[in-house]
Design a protein around this motif. Structure first.
Motif, PDB file in Angstrom:
ATOM      1  N   ASP A   1       0.864  -1.179   0.000  1.00  0.00           N
ATOM      2  CA  ASP A   1       0.000   0.000   0.000  1.00  0.00           C
ATOM      3  C   ASP A   1       0.896   1.223   0.000  1.00  0.00           C
ATOM      4  OD1 ASP A   1      -2.006   1.872   0.272  1.00  0.00           O
ATOM      5  OD2 ASP A   1      -2.420   1.399   2.378  1.00  0.00           O
ATOM      6  N   ARG A   2       0.938   1.898  -1.119  1.00  0.00           N
ATOM      7  CA  ARG A   2       1.776   3.098  -1.285  1.00  0.00           C
ATOM      8  C   ARG A   2       3.235   2.821  -0.942  1.00  0.00           C
ATOM      9  NH1 ARG A   2      -2.633   5.835   2.031  1.00  0.00           N
ATOM     10  NH2 ARG A   2      -4.296   5.761   0.541  1.00  0.00           N
TER      11      ARG A   2
ATOM     12  N   SER B   1       1.434  -3.702   3.931  1.00  0.00           N
ATOM     13  CA  SER B   1       0.315  -3.567   4.866  1.00  0.00           C
ATOM     14  C   SER B   1      -0.213  -4.931   5.326  1.00  0.00           C
ATOM     15  CB  SER B   1      -0.820  -2.756   4.233  1.00  0.00           C
ATOM     16  OG  SER B   1      -1.335  -3.413   3.098  1.00  0.00           O
TER      17      SER B   1
ATOM     18  N   LEU C   1      -7.309  -4.474   2.092  1.00  0.00           N
ATOM     19  CA  LEU C   1      -7.137  -4.050   0.690  1.00  0.00           C
ATOM     20  C   LEU C   1      -8.007  -2.857   0.310  1.00  0.00           C
ATOM     21  CD1 LEU C   1      -7.152  -7.566  -0.986  1.00  0.00           C
ATOM     22  CD2 LEU C   1      -5.192  -6.240  -0.220  1.00  0.00           C
ATOM     23  N   TRP C   2      -8.919  -2.450   1.163  1.00  0.00           N
ATOM     24  CA  TRP C   2      -9.830  -1.340   0.908  1.00  0.00           C
ATOM     25  C   TRP C   2     -10.756  -1.629  -0.267  1.00  0.00           C
ATOM     26  CZ3 TRP C   2      -6.295   3.605   1.111  1.00  0.00           C
ATOM     27  CH2 TRP C   2      -5.668   3.655   2.341  1.00  0.00           C
TER      28      TRP C   2
END
Length: 65
Positions: A39-40, A44, A63-64
């Motif tokens: 993540d970016r 994560s 994972l959103w």
């Protein structure tokens, strides 16, 4: 084509280590023992793939999606 590639991966599973980067999340997780989520640029999630495949709330948290 995707099915053929994943069939080949399934045949090789257990014989060699592989890194799968794919947009077909369910298929990739079903073939995977472990998952690493970036993540970016930061990790994560690093752990078993099964919880991300089976538990949609956990998947959403990590994972959103």
């Amino acid at each position: 084509m995707t099915k053929e590639v994943f069939k080949a991966i399934l045949k090789l599973k257990g014989d060699v280590s592989m890194l799968i980067v794919d947009h077909n999340l369910d298929l990739a997780l079903a073939l995977s023992d472990r998952a690493l989520v970036l993540d970016r640029g930061r990790i994560s999630h690093l752990g078993p793939a099964a919880p991300l495949l089976k538990d949609l709330d956990y998947r959403h948290e990590k994972l959103w999606i």
